[in-house]
Write a protein that holds these residues in place. Structure first.
Motif, mmCIF file in Angstrom:
data_model
loop_
_atom_site.group_PDB
_atom_site.id
_atom_site.type_symbol
_atom_site.label_atom_id
_atom_site.label_comp_id
_atom_site.label_asym_id
_atom_site.label_seq_id
_atom_site.Cartn_x
_atom_site.Cartn_y
_atom_site.Cartn_z
ATOM 1 N N GLY A 1 -6.599 11.094 0.737
ATOM 2 C CA GLY A 1 -6.001 10.786 -0.555
ATOM 3 C C GLY A 1 -6.995 10.926 -1.692
ATOM 4 N N VAL A 2 -6.480 11.194 -2.911
ATOM 5 C CA VAL A 2 -7.372 11.370 -4.068
ATOM 6 C C VAL A 2 -6.938 10.510 -5.259
ATOM 7 C CG1 VAL A 2 -8.209 13.666 -3.398
ATOM 8 C CG2 VAL A 2 -6.124 13.482 -4.773
ATOM 9 N N PHE A 3 -6.273 9.392 -4.988
ATOM 10 C CA PHE A 3 -5.878 8.453 -6.037
ATOM 11 C C PHE A 3 -7.121 7.926 -6.753
ATOM 12 C CE2 PHE A 3 -4.792 3.823 -6.894
ATOM 13 C CZ PHE A 3 -4.044 4.078 -8.032
ATOM 14 N N GLN B 1 6.350 6.748 1.331
ATOM 15 C CA GLN B 1 4.936 6.386 1.223
ATOM 16 C C GLN B 1 4.849 5.066 0.447
ATOM 17 O OE1 GLN B 1 1.316 7.962 -1.321
ATOM 18 N NE2 GLN B 1 1.921 9.539 0.145
ATOM 19 N N ILE B 2 4.350 4.035 1.122
ATOM 20 C CA ILE B 2 4.388 2.679 0.566
ATOM 21 C C ILE B 2 3.022 2.019 0.701
ATOM 22 C CG2 ILE B 2 6.856 2.320 0.980
ATOM 23 C CD1 ILE B 2 6.108 0.884 3.623
ATOM 24 N N GLU B 3 2.793 1.003 -0.115
ATOM 25 C CA GLU B 3 1.588 0.201 0.079
ATOM 26 C C GLU B 3 1.713 -0.530 1.410
ATOM 27 O OE1 GLU B 3 -1.225 -3.330 -1.737
ATOM 28 O OE2 GLU B 3 0.398 -2.575 -3.012
ATOM 29 N N LEU B 4 0.728 -0.340 2.279
ATOM 30 C CA LEU B 4 0.804 -0.933 3.617
ATOM 31 C C LEU B 4 -0.604 -1.070 4.170
ATOM 32 C CD1 LEU B 4 3.371 0.189 6.346
ATOM 33 C CD2 LEU B 4 1.256 -0.963 6.885
ATOM 34 N N HIS B 5 -0.925 -2.279 4.585
ATOM 35 C CA HIS B 5 -2.238 -2.591 5.159
ATOM 36 C C HIS B 5 -2.093 -3.938 5.865
ATOM 37 C CE1 HIS B 5 -2.377 -5.142 1.609
ATOM 38 N NE2 HIS B 5 -2.195 -4.074 0.850
ATOM 39 N N PRO B 6 -3.121 -4.428 6.548
ATOM 40 C CA PRO B 6 -2.947 -5.695 7.279
ATOM 41 C C PRO B 6 -2.490 -6.871 6.421
ATOM 42 C CG PRO B 6 -4.874 -4.556 8.106
ATOM 43 C CD PRO B 6 -4.409 -3.777 6.899
ATOM 44 N N GLY B 7 -2.806 -6.863 5.132
ATOM 45 C CA GLY B 7 -2.368 -7.952 4.258
ATOM 46 C C GLY B 7 -0.939 -7.812 3.761
ATOM 47 N N LEU B 8 -0.349 -6.629 3.917
ATOM 48 C CA LEU B 8 1.037 -6.343 3.474
ATOM 49 C C LEU B 8 1.631 -5.364 4.491
ATOM 50 C CD1 LEU B 8 3.149 -6.748 1.091
ATOM 51 C CD2 LEU B 8 2.327 -4.544 0.253
ATOM 52 N N ALA C 1 1.284 5.186 4.686
ATOM 53 C CA ALA C 1 0.617 4.055 4.033
ATOM 54 C C ALA C 1 -0.318 4.523 2.927
ATOM 55 C CB ALA C 1 -0.180 3.261 5.064
ATOM 56 N N TRP C 2 -0.066 4.024 1.702
ATOM 57 C CA TRP C 2 -1.100 4.175 0.676
ATOM 58 C C TRP C 2 -1.843 2.845 0.536
ATOM 59 C CZ3 TRP C 2 -0.927 1.101 -3.715
ATOM 60 C CH2 TRP C 2 0.312 0.725 -4.252
ATOM 61 N N SER C 3 -3.033 2.903 -0.032
ATOM 62 C CA SER C 3 -3.934 1.733 -0.045
ATOM 63 C C SER C 3 -4.070 1.154 1.366
ATOM 64 C CB SER C 3 -3.428 0.659 -1.023
ATOM 65 O OG SER C 3 -4.444 -0.272 -1.328
ATOM 66 N N PRO C 4 -4.367 2.002 2.365
ATOM 67 C CA PRO C 4 -4.337 1.545 3.756
ATOM 68 C C PRO C 4 -5.399 0.495 4.073
ATOM 69 C CG PRO C 4 -5.288 3.752 3.624
ATOM 70 C CD PRO C 4 -4.719 3.446 2.264
ATOM 71 N N LEU C 5 -6.432 0.412 3.234
ATOM 72 C CA LEU C 5 -7.495 -0.577 3.447
ATOM 73 C C LEU C 5 -7.403 -1.712 2.417
ATOM 74 C CD1 LEU C 5 -10.403 1.996 3.997
ATOM 75 C CD2 LEU C 5 -8.971 0.912 5.744
ATOM 76 N N ALA C 6 -6.278 -1.769 1.666
ATOM 77 C CA ALA C 6 -6.085 -2.790 0.622
ATOM 78 C C ALA C 6 -7.242 -2.769 -0.380
ATOM 79 C CB ALA C 6 -5.924 -4.186 1.222
ATOM 80 N N GLN C 7 -7.755 -1.563 -0.648
ATOM 81 C CA GLN C 7 -8.911 -1.406 -1.551
ATOM 82 C C GLN C 7 -10.055 -2.332 -1.130
ATOM 83 O OE1 GLN C 7 -7.443 -1.656 -5.621
ATOM 84 N NE2 GLN C 7 -6.055 0.060 -5.295
ATOM 85 N N GLY C 8 -10.184 -2.538 0.171
ATOM 86 C CA GLY C 8 -11.282 -3.335 0.710
ATOM 87 C C GLY C 8 -10.971 -4.814 0.875
ATOM 88 N N ALA C 9 -9.808 -5.255 0.367
ATOM 89 C CA ALA C 9 -9.517 -6.700 0.333
ATOM 90 C C ALA C 9 -9.335 -7.334 1.712
ATOM 91 C CB ALA C 9 -8.281 -6.969 -0.524
ATOM 92 N N VAL C 10 -9.062 -6.546 2.732
ATOM 93 C CA VAL C 10 -8.859 -7.121 4.078
ATOM 94 C C VAL C 10 -10.061 -6.911 4.994
ATOM 95 C CG1 VAL C 10 -6.346 -6.881 3.984
ATOM 96 C CG2 VAL C 10 -7.729 -5.013 4.942
ATOM 97 N N LEU C 11 -11.061 -6.190 4.508
ATOM 98 C CA LEU C 11 -12.138 -5.757 5.410
ATOM 99 C C LEU C 11 -13.072 -6.889 5.823
ATOM 100 C CD1 LEU C 11 -12.991 -2.223 3.967
ATOM 101 C CD2 LEU C 11 -11.365 -2.846 5.771
ATOM 102 N N GLY C 12 -13.003 -8.028 5.097
ATOM 103 C CA GLY C 12 -13.816 -9.176 5.477
ATOM 104 C C GLY C 12 -13.082 -10.172 6.358
ATOM 105 N N ASP C 13 -11.809 -9.908 6.650
ATOM 106 C CA ASP C 13 -11.030 -10.833 7.473
ATOM 107 C C ASP C 13 -11.662 -10.957 8.861
ATOM 108 O OD1 ASP C 13 -9.373 -10.889 5.292
ATOM 109 O OD2 ASP C 13 -7.552 -10.298 6.348
ATOM 110 N N GLU C 14 -11.744 -12.180 9.338
ATOM 111 C CA GLU C 14 -12.492 -12.432 10.574
ATOM 112 C C GLU C 14 -11.950 -11.637 11.765
ATOM 113 O OE1 GLU C 14 -13.844 -16.081 13.515
ATOM 114 O OE2 GLU C 14 -12.846 -16.569 11.627
ATOM 115 N N ALA C 15 -10.630 -11.547 11.869
ATOM 116 C CA ALA C 15 -10.053 -10.794 12.995
ATOM 117 C C ALA C 15 -10.577 -9.355 12.998
ATOM 118 C CB ALA C 15 -8.535 -10.799 12.905
ATOM 119 N N ILE C 16 -10.700 -8.788 11.815
ATOM 120 C CA ILE C 16 -11.115 -7.381 11.698
ATOM 121 C C ILE C 16 -12.619 -7.226 11.933
ATOM 122 C CG2 ILE C 16 -11.284 -5.441 10.074
ATOM 123 C CD1 ILE C 16 -8.533 -6.437 8.963
ATOM 124 N N THR C 17 -13.413 -8.151 11.383
ATOM 125 C CA THR C 17 -14.868 -8.046 11.589
ATOM 126 C C THR C 17 -15.235 -8.262 13.058
ATOM 127 O OG1 THR C 17 -15.191 -10.381 10.970
ATOM 128 C CG2 THR C 17 -15.430 -8.751 9.209
#
Length: 275
Positions: free
Chosen positions: A22-24, A163-170, A188-204
C-alpha cells in the motif's frame, strides 16, 4: 530469493496476491522509490487511490521495473468528489493516465459517503468499465452491511472485495461474516493499526516465540484469517520484512489470543459518518 505469495481467487475468477503493498500517505516523490523497492523485493500487488496523489509515482515505478504487466495487480480507487456516473468514468480515465496503464486490475469505490447517495450510480459506471474490459475486477471500500445490501438490490455485479479498516484492535467479525455470505473477499487497510496494536502483550509474546517482529505476527494473523492485506512502508528493510511471513504459522491458541484483542479501535473515520 523472493517468496511465493499465495493468491486469493475472487468471485469472478481473477486471482489477487494475498499480500500486497500500500502507498497511503506516501508522497508522489517518495512513492516511486517505495514501489520500486517493493517490486524488487517480490511484491506484485500495488494499492493506490486517486486521493493519495501518488498514482503518477506508482506508474513511474511500474514503467521502470521491468516486471511484465500481466504479472502485476494494480488497484486504484474512485474519490468521493468524483462519484456519479459520468464523473466516475472521467475519474477512472484520469487515474489510468497517471498510472500510465491500459487497464486496472481492480477499481474500488473509496467510501460510500451515504449522505450523498451516489454510490449506486458510480457502481453502474464501474459495471461499464468491467464490461468494456478496462478493469479486471470491481470492488468497494469502507462499505458497511447496509451499503452492500443497498448496492446489491440494484445490480448483478457483486463486488469482488470490500477493503476495510481491519486489524487486531478492530476485527470486523460481523462485516466479515456478511462478506463470506456474499462471496466478497475481505481486504484489510491499516492492517497494523498504524502501530497501535504492536505493543499488545499477546502479540509481543508470540513475536518472541518465533523470533519475528510484532508486525510480522499481525500480518501472519491476517493471512491465516484469509484476509487480503496491504501493509505500507517507505523503508526498504521494512518492505522486505513485511513479506517475510511465510516461514512460520500461528497455532489455534495464538490466533485465539489475538482474537481477544478486538476493542473497536478505529484509526480512520467511521464509514457511516464520512461524507
Amino acid at each position: 530469493m523472493a517468496p511465493t505469495i499465495p493468491t486469493v481467487t475472487l468471485n469472478n475468477g481473477v486471482q489477487i496476491p494475498q499480500l500486497g503493498f500500500g502507498v497511503f500517505q506516501v508522497s508522489d516523490e517518495q512513492t516511486t522509490a517505495a514501489v520500486s523497492a517493493a517490486l524488487e523485493a517480490g511484491y506484485r500487488s500495488i494499492d493506490t487511490a486517486a486521493i493519495y496523489g501518488n498514482e503518477t509515482g506508482v506508474g513511474t515505478a511500474i514503467a521502470s521495473s521491468g516486471v511484465a504487466r500481466d504479472e502485476l495487480f494494480i488497484t486504484t480507487k474512485l474519490w468521493n468528489a468524483d462519484q456519479g456516473y459520468d464523473a466516475t468514468l472521467k475519474a477512472f480515465d484520469a487515474s489510468l493516465a497517471k498510472l500510465g496503464l491500459d487497464y486496472a486490475d481492480l477499481y474500488l469505490i473509496h467510501w460510500p459517503t451515504p449522505a450523498r447517495d451516489l454510490y449506486r450510480e458510480s457502481w453502474k459506471a464501474i459495471e461499464k468499465l468491467a464490461t468494456d474490459g478496462r478493469i479486471r475486477a470491481a470492488g468497494v471500500s469502507n462499505f458497511q452491511p447496509a451499503h452492500l445490501k443497498r448496492l446489491l438490490d440494484d445490480t448483478d455485479l457483486v463486488p469482488v472485495v470490500n477493503q476495510i479498516e481491519l486489524h487486531p484492535g478492530l476485527q470486523q467479525n460481523e462485516l466479515r461474516a456478511v462478506h463470506a455470505d456474499l462471496g466478497i473477499a475481505t481486504e484489510a487497510w491499516s492492517p497494523l493499526a498504524q502501530g497501535a496494536v504492536l505493543g499488545d502483550e499477546a502479540i509481543t509474546t508470540i513475536a518472541a516465540t518465533y523470533g519475528k517482529s510484532t508486525a510480522q505476527v499481525v500480518l501472519r494473523w491476517h493471512l491465516q484469517l484469509g484476509n487480503i492485506v496491504i501493509p505500507k512502508s517507505v523503508t526498504p528493510a521494512r518492505i522486505r520484512e513485511n513479506l517475510d511471513v511465510f516461514d512460520f504459522a500461528l497455532t489455534d491458541d495464538e490466533m485465539t489470543a489475538i482474537a481477544a484483542l478486538d476493542r473497536g479501535l478505529r484509526t480512520g473515520p467511521h464509514p457511516d459518518e464520512l461524507n
